[in-house]
Design a protein around this motif. Sequence first.
Motif, PDB file in Angstrom:
ATOM      1  N   VAL A 120       0.781  -1.337  -0.010  1.00  0.00           N
ATOM      2  CA  VAL A 120       0.082   0.043   0.003  1.00  0.00           C
ATOM      3  C   VAL A 120       0.848   1.331   0.009  1.00  0.00           C
ATOM      4  O   VAL A 120       1.601   1.401   0.885  1.00  0.00           O
ATOM      5  N   LYS A 121       1.042   1.846  -1.080  1.00  0.00           N
ATOM      6  CA  LYS A 121       1.972   3.107  -1.266  1.00  0.00           C
ATOM      7  C   LYS A 121       1.087   4.488  -1.110  1.00  0.00           C
ATOM      8  O   LYS A 121       0.008   4.392  -1.381  1.00  0.00           O
ATOM      9  N   SER A 122       1.741   5.132  -0.657  1.00  0.00           N
ATOM     10  CA  SER A 122       1.210   6.797  -0.714  1.00  0.00           C
ATOM     11  C   SER A 122       0.671   7.204  -2.140  1.00  0.00           C
ATOM     12  O   SER A 122       1.302   7.024  -3.046  1.00  0.00           O
ATOM     13  N   GLU A 123      -0.467   7.836  -1.881  1.00  0.00           N
ATOM     14  CA  GLU A 123      -0.994   8.461  -3.297  1.00  0.00           C
ATOM     15  C   GLU A 123      -0.750  10.006  -3.339  1.00  0.00           C
ATOM     16  O   GLU A 123      -1.054  10.530  -2.486  1.00  0.00           O
ATOM     17  N   ILE A 124      -0.523  10.303  -4.343  1.00  0.00           N
ATOM     18  CA  ILE A 124      -0.281  11.966  -4.570  1.00  0.00           C
ATOM     19  C   ILE A 124      -1.720  12.458  -5.072  1.00  0.00           C
ATOM     20  O   ILE A 124      -2.428  12.123  -6.026  1.00  0.00           O
ATOM     21  N   ILE A 125      -2.286  13.362  -4.275  1.00  0.00           N
ATOM     22  CA  ILE A 125      -3.451  14.076  -4.372  1.00  0.00           C
ATOM     23  C   ILE A 125      -3.368  15.037  -5.182  1.00  0.00           C
ATOM     24  O   ILE A 125      -4.244  15.528  -6.154  1.00  0.00           O
ATOM     25  N   GLU A 126      -2.373  15.862  -4.923  1.00  0.00           N
ATOM     26  CA  GLU A 126      -1.867  17.421  -5.690  1.00  0.00           C
ATOM     27  C   GLU A 126      -0.595  17.423  -5.696  1.00  0.00           C
ATOM     28  O   GLU A 126       0.091  17.269  -4.790  1.00  0.00           O
ATOM     29  N   ASP A 127       0.021  17.709  -6.772  1.00  0.00           N
ATOM     30  CA  ASP A 127       1.299  18.202  -6.796  1.00  0.00           C
ATOM     31  C   ASP A 127       1.611  19.384  -7.541  1.00  0.00           C
ATOM     32  O   ASP A 127       1.491  19.440  -8.863  1.00  0.00           O
ATOM     33  N   THR A 128       1.840  20.533  -6.999  1.00  0.00           N
ATOM     34  CA  THR A 128       2.009  21.911  -7.675  1.00  0.00           C
ATOM     35  C   THR A 128       3.512  22.464  -7.198  1.00  0.00           C
ATOM     36  O   THR A 128       4.100  21.988  -6.540  1.00  0.00           O
ATOM     37  N   ALA A 129       3.729  23.695  -7.895  1.00  0.00           N
ATOM     38  CA  ALA A 129       4.810  24.333  -7.490  1.00  0.00           C
ATOM     39  C   ALA A 129       4.876  24.711  -5.967  1.00  0.00           C
ATOM     40  O   ALA A 129       6.138  24.786  -5.400  1.00  0.00           O
ATOM     41  N   GLU A 130       3.666  25.030  -5.488  1.00  0.00           N
ATOM     42  CA  GLU A 130       3.541  25.303  -4.114  1.00  0.00           C
ATOM     43  C   GLU A 130       3.589  24.524  -2.940  1.00  0.00           C
ATOM     44  O   GLU A 130       4.031  24.262  -2.013  1.00  0.00           O
ATOM     45  N   ARG A 131       2.996  23.131  -3.363  1.00  0.00           N
ATOM     46  CA  ARG A 131       2.891  21.894  -2.326  1.00  0.00           C
ATOM     47  C   ARG A 131       2.441  20.679  -2.872  1.00  0.00           C
ATOM     48  O   ARG A 131       1.952  20.560  -4.400  1.00  0.00           O
TER      49      ARG A 131
END
Length: 481
Positions: free
Chosen positions: A122-133
């Motif tokens: 069970v791996k971490s899932e990326i919900i949002e990836d932007t320049a800020e966060r």
Amino acid sequence: MASKINIETYPGNIINNEFVSTPTTRHSIDPATGKPLYEVPVARKEDLDAAVKHARASFKSWSATPFEDRSKLLLAYADAVEANRTDLERLQTMEQGKPLSLAQTEVNMALTWLRQFATMEVKSEIIEDTAERTIYSTFPPLGVCAAIVPWNWPILLGLGKVGPALMTGNTVIMKPSPYTPYCNLKLGEIAMSIFPPGVFQVLSGDDSLGPWITEHPGIDMVSFTGSIPTGKRVAASCAKTLKRYVLELGGNDAAIVCDDVDISKCLPKITTLAFLNSGQICMLPKRIYIHEKIYDQFRDAMVEFTKNNIKTGGGFEADVVVGPIQNSMQFDLVKDMYSQIDKAGWKTALDGKARDGAEGYFMEPAIIDNPPEASRIVVEEPFGPIVPIMKWSSDDDVIERANALETGLGASVWSKDLVRAEKMARQLSAGSVWVNSHFDVAPNVPFGGHKESGIGMEWGIEGFKHYTNTRSLWVWKKTFD
């Protein structure tokens, strides 16, 4: 080289990789002979407290163990189980009653499941990836998990809980059914030489042990497989400490046979599954709906196939399909259902009865011919080798009848027209639905129940996540000067 177990010795429960004896012991009964089996421990409250204490202590290091290392240990454990499989299979047949060939199938499945589990992370899932966060969903383990195992399929359903618990970084305490404690204790004994102390423990007990587990404040999650009434009590008990739980409960699966099937091809599988393990599996076809155009032909062929191919007998006899009912309590329940044949005036396509003069708990298969939809044999899950077959004519009507009960574990549709079959299948309220099959399961595919057939899922990544918390992790990339 894996150490060999001795199936006749049970020196104690497995706590912190040591045998812990108890002042009181008990034994189960060989359901094929009615004779007592070996003495096993009866856990006390202090034994559970000790197991929980060690499980909580070992959780700190086990949860920090890299996935790859946990995987290697689970694979080593699978190899050790396989090295003892012959003894485990014979022991399974003695304590559970199932035919030896089915015990071999169960061990095969358990090994496949363990080895597949060892690859599932069970791996971490990326919900949002932007320049800020970057925002993640992460899945940390819960802590100490309890695996409460049923008596009908104890090896697969026991290890089917242990594997996901361990691979997600939890420690686990397994509680066998009092009716079938032997294989689960031996699985714990095998684990002693593989896993660190406190990671995988086994406690055998009486009817007091389950409530102690579900109420224990040091246990973080319970995975339970069993009856609907007991599952409701488990949920109520877990609520006292708000511990997580997964419930896989009873089913009363509908199998819908359409008018275009090739009877000679589908009937052997449907019939064999209906009586497999003496009907003592929750995901078998328990209500068989046959289109009226082929009903008589299907019924007669089913009776003939059952007479010629579904042999009743002890699990060590050749070619047996229907072994004994597992225990006296269930035997009485099944006999009561059979007694309804005369009391309710059901028509039988195949008479079934308790085997006269048998020392064990044997019931001959019975097929009930088109009983009313409100009959007990349709509404209740008999958990024995007795099955109703019913006529239908309209797709909409049969779907409504299949969905009418408060159970919803599995269901199937059988047809050459895959478009029609899939359309019908998508309308069935069940956790697993099959087209042209039934009772297919796999370690990477989640299964569970709708309605009163359960809460949550077992197996697959979705099942693994039930052994974890969900944590949102916000990582802001700006710095503060």
